[in-house]
Design a protein around this motif. Sequence first.
Motif, short mmCIF file in Angstrom:
data_model
loop_
_atom_site.label_atom_id
_atom_site.label_comp_id
_atom_site.label_asym_id
_atom_site.label_seq_id
_atom_site.Cartn_x
_atom_site.Cartn_y
_atom_site.Cartn_z
N HIS A 269 0.75 -1.48 -0.18
CA HIS A 269 -0.29 -0.25 0.33
C HIS A 269 0.85 1.24 -0.06
CE1 HIS A 269 -3.31 -2.66 0.85
NE2 HIS A 269 -2.46 -3.12 2.09
N TYR A 270 2.16 1.21 0.60
CA TYR A 270 2.91 2.11 0.48
C TYR A 270 2.78 2.64 -1.14
CZ TYR A 270 7.22 5.09 -0.10
OH TYR A 270 7.87 6.39 -0.55
N THR A 271 2.88 3.16 -2.48
CA THR A 271 2.59 3.41 -3.77
C THR A 271 1.76 4.74 -3.24
OG1 THR A 271 0.52 2.12 -4.22
CG2 THR A 271 3.00 1.26 -4.79
N ALA A 272 0.44 5.36 -2.48
CA ALA A 272 0.01 5.67 -2.36
C ALA A 272 0.82 7.02 -2.23
CB ALA A 272 -0.98 5.68 -1.28
N PHE A 273 2.06 6.84 -1.26
CA PHE A 273 2.64 7.59 -0.17
C PHE A 273 3.85 8.03 -0.90
CE2 PHE A 273 0.50 4.61 3.14
CZ PHE A 273 0.20 5.97 3.59
N SER A 274 4.72 6.93 -2.21
CA SER A 274 5.85 7.33 -2.59
C SER A 274 5.40 9.22 -3.92
CB SER A 274 5.51 6.42 -4.10
OG SER A 274 6.88 6.45 -4.58
N ARG A 275 6.98 8.95 -3.59
CA ARG A 275 7.18 11.03 -4.41
C ARG A 275 8.39 10.90 -5.19
NH1 ARG A 275 2.29 10.37 -3.38
NH2 ARG A 275 1.19 11.82 -1.89
N ARG A 276 8.27 11.47 -5.50
CA ARG A 276 9.52 11.72 -6.85
C ARG A 276 10.40 13.02 -5.92
NH1 ARG A 276 7.07 12.90 -12.24
NH2 ARG A 276 6.62 11.13 -13.06
N GLY A 277 11.46 12.87 -6.28
CA GLY A 277 12.56 13.61 -5.69
C GLY A 277 13.10 13.59 -4.46
N LEU A 278 12.79 12.55 -4.04
CA LEU A 278 13.23 11.99 -2.18
C LEU A 278 14.79 11.66 -2.34
CD1 LEU A 278 10.78 9.16 -1.01
CD2 LEU A 278 11.24 11.96 -0.08
N ASP A 279 15.60 12.18 -1.25
CA ASP A 279 17.02 11.00 -1.87
C ASP A 279 17.24 10.15 -1.34
OD1 ASP A 279 20.04 11.33 -0.97
OD2 ASP A 279 19.46 13.00 -0.16
N GLN A 280 17.69 9.55 -3.26
CA GLN A 280 18.37 7.79 -2.37
C GLN A 280 19.89 7.28 -1.98
OE1 GLN A 280 16.21 5.35 -4.05
NE2 GLN A 280 17.43 4.62 -3.01
N GLN A 281 20.24 8.50 -1.41
CA GLN A 281 21.09 7.84 -1.05
C GLN A 281 20.94 7.44 0.28
OE1 GLN A 281 21.79 9.95 -3.26
NE2 GLN A 281 23.24 8.70 -4.09
N ARG A 282 19.89 8.73 1.15
CA ARG A 282 19.35 8.74 2.34
C ARG A 282 18.36 7.64 2.30
NH1 ARG A 282 20.34 14.62 2.43
NH2 ARG A 282 20.94 15.27 4.11
N LEU A 283 17.43 7.63 1.47
CA LEU A 283 16.98 6.05 2.20
C LEU A 283 17.94 4.65 2.47
CD1 LEU A 283 14.42 6.78 -1.66
CD2 LEU A 283 13.59 6.73 0.77
N ASP A 284 18.44 4.55 1.36
CA ASP A 284 19.43 3.63 1.23
C ASP A 284 20.50 3.35 2.60
OD1 ASP A 284 19.42 3.10 -1.65
OD2 ASP A 284 21.15 3.83 -1.87
N LEU A 285 20.62 4.53 3.54
CA LEU A 285 20.73 4.53 5.10
C LEU A 285 20.21 4.32 5.83
CD1 LEU A 285 23.81 5.29 7.31
CD2 LEU A 285 22.88 7.40 6.72
N TYR A 286 18.81 4.36 6.00
CA TYR A 286 18.01 4.67 6.89
C TYR A 286 16.83 3.48 6.44
CZ TYR A 286 18.74 9.01 6.73
OH TYR A 286 19.20 11.56 7.40
N ARG A 287 16.88 2.76 5.50
CA ARG A 287 16.73 1.51 5.62
C ARG A 287 17.18 0.29 6.30
NH1 ARG A 287 16.23 1.27 -0.07
NH2 ARG A 287 14.19 2.01 -0.32
N LEU A 288 18.90 0.48 6.38
CA LEU A 288 19.56 -0.46 7.00
C LEU A 288 19.59 -0.05 8.26
CD1 LEU A 288 21.66 -2.86 7.40
CD2 LEU A 288 23.14 -1.33 6.64
N ALA A 289 19.85 1.64 8.50
CA ALA A 289 19.48 2.00 10.43
C ALA A 289 17.80 1.61 10.76
CB ALA A 289 19.20 2.89 9.68
N MET A 290 16.91 1.74 10.29
CA MET A 290 15.59 1.51 10.59
C MET A 290 15.34 -0.17 10.55
SD MET A 290 12.91 3.09 11.10
CE MET A 290 12.44 4.35 10.00
N ARG A 291 15.77 -0.93 10.52
CA ARG A 291 15.46 -2.83 10.91
C ARG A 291 16.55 -2.60 11.67
NH1 ARG A 291 11.58 -4.46 7.78
NH2 ARG A 291 11.27 -4.83 5.24
#
Length: 333
Positions: A269-291
């Motif tokens: 259901h995340y597709t409704a929240f997906s937005r352009r312009g997010l910083d992929q480098q932050r997403l990569d770091l934050y994904r591992l940190a969040m887990r």
Amino acid sequence: MRRSTEIEDMPGLLQDALGKGHRPVEVVRLRGGTRKGVYRVLVDGSRAASVIVYSWSDAENFWPAGREHASTDPFAPASGLSLFLTAQRTLSSLGVRAPEVLLVDDTQRRHPADVAVVEDIDGGTLEALLETDPTRAAAVVNELAGMLDVMHHHHSGRHGGVDVLRRGGTASGGSCEQRVFDGALRDVKEAARRDERIERAADALTDRLHELAGRVTPRTEYGLIHGELGPDHVLIDADGHPVLIDIEGLKYFDIEWEHVFLQIRFGEHYTAFSRRGLDQQRLDLYRLAMRLSLVTGPLRLLDGDFPHREGMQWIAEHNLKEALALLGRDVGR
């Protein structure tokens, strides 16, 4: 022995919140709270059939003593009446729905702890609606995505908890990415003491965190985020609109932190929240940190006497496997 709020604690609160002639009929502790007690109080009277009472009693905080946090840390334990009120007022000023506050009391004359009486949003959680009525839930998710757009585009040149910034303070821990990176390194060490699979992968996890953090470039503008927005933290009101709860962690921060959590908790259901312009480098770091955070946090909670242990054990195990999968590691024992 922990003392929960009882029906005899309620009469004065209800009369001050709703008026004379209202009395409690039944008090039910709602499941899920780890830092405050959340109670549904059934009421005999004319104004409301029920209300919700938040109680910030030490006896309601199931987290064991552990890692110390400065009060200005963006990830300091988000608990307390002041945090709740600042968050509620901030969201309301933006037109983002949170429970209406009927009464607050920090004097402990009416109740043995800081307390708030708020409206009872009794339409259930978005999490439940996604299971029972996906079509209706899709409309709520879309409306929620619009609410988050309003929040995420409400910018500040400083990051940190809304209550800290309101009081003129400054967030500790450096930049958003530095604070997340430092916290993730601590999570690796702490989880490694509790699980041999993390212990075996600790060096690889640490190296990967350094690599991902090195790719992130500085930023000087931040959006308003909930910080822990899963479908269980969204209620449905009588008109079918979403209402945010557990809002004490409201902060100005990198919105990528919120998006990673949304991806994890909303799944398909995340597709409704997906937005352009997010910083992929932050997403990569934050994904591992969040887990890693979702491994260490539940394991710490299980060190104490939190009653709903099976669910916390599942969260820790699931996210441990996901963290190791990001390294391409075998997740078996």
